[in-house]
Scaffold this motif. Sequence first.
Motif, short mmCIF file in Angstrom:
data_model
loop_
_atom_site.label_atom_id
_atom_site.label_comp_id
_atom_site.label_asym_id
_atom_site.label_seq_id
_atom_site.Cartn_x
_atom_site.Cartn_y
_atom_site.Cartn_z
N GLU A 101 0.81 -1.22 0.00
CA GLU A 101 0.00 0.00 0.00
C GLU A 101 0.85 1.27 0.00
OE1 GLU A 101 -2.39 -3.35 1.66
OE2 GLU A 101 -0.34 -2.63 1.89
N ASP A 102 2.16 1.14 0.28
CA ASP A 102 3.07 2.29 0.27
C ASP A 102 3.64 2.58 -1.11
OD1 ASP A 102 2.76 2.52 3.03
OD2 ASP A 102 4.46 1.20 3.45
N LEU A 103 3.42 1.68 -2.04
CA LEU A 103 3.92 1.89 -3.39
C LEU A 103 3.22 3.07 -4.04
CD1 LEU A 103 4.06 -1.84 -4.55
CD2 LEU A 103 5.99 -0.38 -3.90
N PRO A 104 3.88 3.77 -5.01
CA PRO A 104 5.05 3.35 -5.78
C PRO A 104 6.39 3.58 -5.09
CG PRO A 104 4.23 5.42 -6.64
CD PRO A 104 3.25 4.99 -5.58
N ALA A 105 6.47 4.37 -4.04
CA ALA A 105 7.70 4.52 -3.24
C ALA A 105 8.92 4.91 -4.06
CB ALA A 105 7.97 3.22 -2.47
N GLY A 106 8.69 5.61 -5.18
CA GLY A 106 9.81 6.10 -5.98
C GLY A 106 10.60 5.01 -6.67
N LEU A 107 9.98 3.85 -6.92
CA LEU A 107 10.72 2.71 -7.47
C LEU A 107 10.70 2.67 -8.99
CD1 LEU A 107 9.61 -0.06 -4.95
CD2 LEU A 107 11.79 1.18 -5.04
N GLY A 108 9.97 3.56 -9.63
CA GLY A 108 9.98 3.62 -11.09
C GLY A 108 8.96 2.70 -11.71
N THR A 109 9.18 2.37 -12.98
CA THR A 109 8.25 1.53 -13.73
C THR A 109 8.87 0.16 -14.00
OG1 THR A 109 9.04 2.42 -15.83
CG2 THR A 109 7.13 3.49 -14.82
N PHE A 110 7.98 -0.80 -14.31
CA PHE A 110 8.41 -2.19 -14.41
C PHE A 110 7.80 -2.88 -15.62
CE2 PHE A 110 8.95 -0.90 -10.08
CZ PHE A 110 10.13 -1.52 -9.69
N THR A 111 8.47 -3.94 -16.05
CA THR A 111 7.97 -4.78 -17.13
C THR A 111 6.94 -5.77 -16.61
OG1 THR A 111 10.23 -4.67 -18.02
CG2 THR A 111 8.70 -6.22 -19.07
N VAL A 112 7.24 -6.33 -15.42
CA VAL A 112 6.40 -7.37 -14.82
C VAL A 112 6.27 -7.09 -13.33
CG1 VAL A 112 6.16 -9.84 -14.31
CG2 VAL A 112 7.10 -9.11 -16.52
N ALA A 113 5.06 -7.26 -12.82
CA ALA A 113 4.81 -7.25 -11.39
C ALA A 113 4.32 -8.63 -10.99
CB ALA A 113 3.76 -6.20 -11.02
N ALA A 114 4.97 -9.24 -10.00
CA ALA A 114 4.63 -10.59 -9.57
C ALA A 114 4.07 -10.58 -8.16
CB ALA A 114 5.85 -11.49 -9.65
N PHE A 115 3.05 -11.39 -7.94
CA PHE A 115 2.47 -11.60 -6.62
C PHE A 115 2.47 -13.11 -6.38
CE2 PHE A 115 0.94 -7.56 -8.02
CZ PHE A 115 0.77 -6.78 -6.88
N GLY A 116 3.35 -13.57 -5.53
CA GLY A 116 3.45 -14.98 -5.23
C GLY A 116 2.73 -15.30 -3.92
#
Length: 288
Positions: A101-116
């Motif tokens: 819930e704290d995202l995006p937290a300055g982490l930028g953009t991504f190709t894939v987001a995974a939830f395991g």
Amino acid sequence: MAAGWEWDDTLFAGTATYYQRGRLPYAPGLVDVLAEVLKLDGQGRLIDVGCGPGTLALSLARLFGEIVGVDPDREMIAEARRESVERGVTEKAQWVQARAEDLPAGLGTFTVAAFGQSFHWMDRDLVAATTWDMLRPGGALVHISDLKTETRTFDGLPYPAVPYAAIEELVRYYLGRVRRAGRGVLPQGTPGGEAAVLARAGFSGPQRHVVPGGQPLERTVDEVVAGVFSMSFSAPHLFGPRRDEFEADLRRLLLAVSASGRFSERQPSTEVFVWWKDPAEPVPLPVA
């Protein structure tokens, strides 16, 4: 999150050191399936949300130029960092202690987001909308879990099966019949219906893939005990001053079933749902 339940920072407290030894791995072939389905070539960025000790992210490290793992538990992040050193991937790995819930937290953009096996612990509408914003056009959200609907047989295996029903009954004897979760309880378990949540956020799909399991595994008493202590509903801290007493009873139960201290198991299959951020779709407004 489940109705009437609020996340707190004790949910997985004390479980991190038990994960790698106690949890069953994802099915062999998962990495190859994801590489083919997602057209991964060693470039791009992966964010593993609710990464735990980095199990999934580290297994996929060779498919990406950078991996980022996010988890609210300090000990999980420490384990992920330690394991990334052992695997020699520290230069491409970043580990962030934060809630989804704290995202995006300055982490930028991504190709894939995974939830395991993590999405059910989150404010799912909020996290789904945020993940959409963090994915590049054409990116994918991947939801990965053990296949819950299969029946695994134990015919022809050399040792007794792990007595899961008896273990669950022992946990209930110590902790009560209502499932514990951090400082709260989950009378109805964790929520399902993630398909509706992800569709609301604007994702298209899903594409479903099953990576077959069934391979024979051998487990020791120590590994089974570690598996119990890796679970949120039987985390070590929940037993309080009776933790050692519970472990002693658990070991007695296991040795009564298998005097050799060895058990047979079959590898669960892994179920994968791939949701796409269609580049032609507008970005949805964040959920309030």
